[in-house]
Design an enzyme around this catalytic site. Structure first.
Site, PDB file in Angstrom:
ATOM      1  N   GLU A 134      10.305  15.984  15.223  1.00 24.89           N
ATOM      2  CA  GLU A 134      10.735  15.922  14.039  1.00 24.89           C
ATOM      3  C   GLU A 134      10.083  16.719  13.039  1.00 24.89           C
ATOM      4  OE1 GLU A 134      11.753  12.159  10.794  1.00 24.89           O
ATOM      5  OE2 GLU A 134       9.810  12.106  12.021  1.00 24.89           O
ATOM      6  N   CYS A 158      13.766  10.621   6.965  1.00 26.42           N
ATOM      7  CA  CYS A 158      13.907  10.270   8.128  1.00 26.42           C
ATOM      8  C   CYS A 158      15.230  10.308   8.783  1.00 26.42           C
ATOM      9  CB  CYS A 158      13.107   8.773   8.438  1.00 26.42           C
ATOM     10  SG  CYS A 158      13.539   7.503   7.367  1.00 26.42           S
ATOM     11  N   LYS A 173       0.765  -1.153  -0.092  1.00 27.27           N
ATOM     12  CA  LYS A 173      -0.216   0.087  -0.085  1.00 27.27           C
ATOM     13  C   LYS A 173       0.840   1.144   0.108  1.00 27.27           C
ATOM     14  CE  LYS A 173      -1.543   3.146   2.196  1.00 27.27           C
ATOM     15  NZ  LYS A 173      -1.533   4.563   1.743  1.00 27.27           N
ATOM     16  N   GLU A 181      10.187   1.352  10.401  1.00 25.27           N
ATOM     17  CA  GLU A 181      11.001   2.439  10.305  1.00 25.27           C
ATOM     18  C   GLU A 181      10.196   3.785  10.542  1.00 25.27           C
ATOM     19  OE1 GLU A 181      14.674   4.250   7.878  1.00 25.27           O
ATOM     20  OE2 GLU A 181      14.200   2.218   7.567  1.00 25.27           O
TER      21      GLU A 181
END
Length: 499
Positions: free
Chosen positions: A394, A296, A186, A262
């Site tokens: 973040e 990331c 997906k 992750e």
């Protein structure tokens, strides 16, 4: 008439994609239209699948797994398919790069480099398919022989993000296939094109029907259905820590499926006074600006030794001012468009918070007006303290926060002062310093006097709230297997019940 930009024709009408189940293309009743984040023109229309489509895809993957059309092949036969797929990607490199740029907004030169890495992933996984093995225990005495078998975990659900649509796909798919598993993928709704193109490439390479299936749509609907599905044996998710946490809940509430996660990062780049400061500044500028900071593993916390901090920040600011931001189809562009309107707003809110909480903007700090599309200047904040929002959360954009330290211990403490542990970088010509930092900073990927180096031979993944498990390398194949211990008795049984 096609509108041209740097020799590339923008689509006159959006390219329509179906979704892919059991080797066949299907078309959804409802379509999602995606605008290019850099040119504001519609570029793709993809199907909004339904939960029933997910059920069909999982059923196809289950059938393909259970009848062993893939898992039952020798590793060498699986390797041959993966090598043909690598060649298929190589032949369609420019097409894939173009659709990455149109949907994501990243610079074309970066997209091409990523696809070369993707080819390497398929080639590495092909070797791993041949080398995957268990163990034998010949030390259990003359009456017993032991083995550990590696068996594929089964049906894998794979949910990928919008920042590296093809790269993260290819850091997962060939390694999952090497293990003998089957897949339901997906992709992020806004960047589905290249995941669907890979379906054709794999089919042309000889992958049996049902082994690689793609469903498209929103995370809230289709992603959630896949995560909760009781017939998915393992789910691999790449994205935010918040959504990763919801995957853990969904696994617990369904079939306790295995998870590979992750997640987020707030990655330190530590610069000592004895480092080559020009090199370190270039590394820091690249580390925060690569993929428009939507990365990331981007190095978003600069931790620099106080004695050189002012000088280093000046060098870095000068470098960051020279970064070329603009049309991603210009081969000279280094920073492209922000991929989604929501992310653009988020980054600008974080920049505003940094200013209001007292951090000092040394360079950037503003949105860039290019006539169309969403662009933000690479931004450097100095005078950041650990309690500031920009220090802890973040941002996922080209925003770098600078901290100062006096001692090695302090540098390590600042680096570890985060819930994340995805990546880290240290710059020093002193081997003792560099090794001490490497050993003691908690991160799954580490770079010494470089940044974002390395290939698919080595594993990737995070410590702490940056995730579970490892991708790529031989560990990235083993991640999608179960270990089965087998004991074989030699000779007659010593009876428990006396005759």
């Amino acid at each position: 008439m096609h509108e041209m930009t740097h020799g590339v024709a923008l689509p006159e009408t959006p390219r329509e994609f179906g979704f892919f189940i059991n080797g066949e293309w299907r078309r959804g009743r409802e379509l999602f239209e995606r605008n290019s984040p850099s040119h504001d023109v519609p570029v793709t229309r993809t199907s909004r699948c339904t939960p029933d489509d997910v059920n069909d895809a999982v059923a196809a993957a289950r059938q393909a797994f259970e009848d062993r059309r893939w898992a039952g092949l020798p590793g060498g036969a699986r390797a041959a398919v993966l090598l043909r797929a690598a060649e298929g990607i190589r032949q369609r490199r420019e097409e894939i790069a173009t659709w990455e740029v149109l949907e994501n907004g990243k610079p074309i030169s970066q997209a091409r480099g990523e696809i070369d890495h993707c080819i390497a992933c398929f080639e590495t996984a092909a070797g791993a398919a041949r080398l995957l093995h268990g163990e034998s225990f010949n030390n259990l005495g003359d009456g017993l022989f032991g083995m550990v078998l590696r068996e594929p975990v089964g049906v894998v659900g794979l949910i990928t993000p919008w920042n590296f649509p093809f790269l993260i796909l290819c850091e997962r798919v060939p390694f999952i296939l090497a293990s003998g598993c089957t897949l339901v993928v997906k992709p992020a709704e806004v960047t589905s094109a290249t995941t669907l193109i890979l379906a054709d490439i794999l089919a042309d390479a000889g992958l049996p029907a049902g082994v690689y299936n793609v469903v498209t749509g929103t995370g809230r609907s289709i992603g959630q259905t896949l995560t909760e599905h009781p017939d998915v044996d393992m789910l691999s998710f790449t994205g935010s820590t918040a959504v990763g946490r919801s995957c853990v809940h969904a696994s617990a509430d369904s079939n306790l499926k295995k998870l590979g996660l992750e997640l987020g990062g707030k990655n330190p780049i530590i610069v000592f006074a004895d480092a080559n400061l020009e090199d370190a500044a270039d590394g820091a500028a690249f580390g925060i600006s690569f993929n428009t900071g939507q990365c990331c593993v981007s190095s978003s916390r600069l931790i620099v030794e106080r004695s050189v901090a002012d000088r280093f920040e000046r060098i870095l600011a000068e470098k960051m001012k020279k970064i070329r931001v603009g049309d991603p189809f210009d081969p000279q562009t280094q920073v492209g468009a922000i991929t989604t309107a929501g992310q653009n707003e988020t980054i600008l809110k974080y920049i505003a918070a940094g200013k209001s909480e007292g951090a000092r903007v040394l360079v950037g700090g503003e949105a860039l007006q290019c006539g169309h599309g969403r662009y933000i200047e690479p931004t450097l904040f100095s005078g950041v303290t650990p309690s500031m929002t920009i220090a802890r959360e973040e941002i996922f954009g080209p925003v770098l926060s600078s901290f100062h330290f006096d001692t090695l211990e302090e540098a390590i403490a600042i680096a570890n002062d985060t819930v994340y542990g995805l990546a880290a970088s240290v710059w020093s010509k002193n081997i003792d310093q560099a090794l001490s930092v490497t050993r003691r900073v908690r991160a799954g990927r580490f770079w010494v006097n470089t940044i974002m180096a390395g290939g698919p031979e080595t594993p990737t993944g995070g410590f702490k709230q940056s995730g579970w498990g490892r991708e790529t390398g031989l560990l990235g194949v083993e991640e999608y297997t179960q270990a089965k211990s087998v004991h074989i008795e030699i000779g007659d049984r010593s009876h428990w019940i006396a005759s």
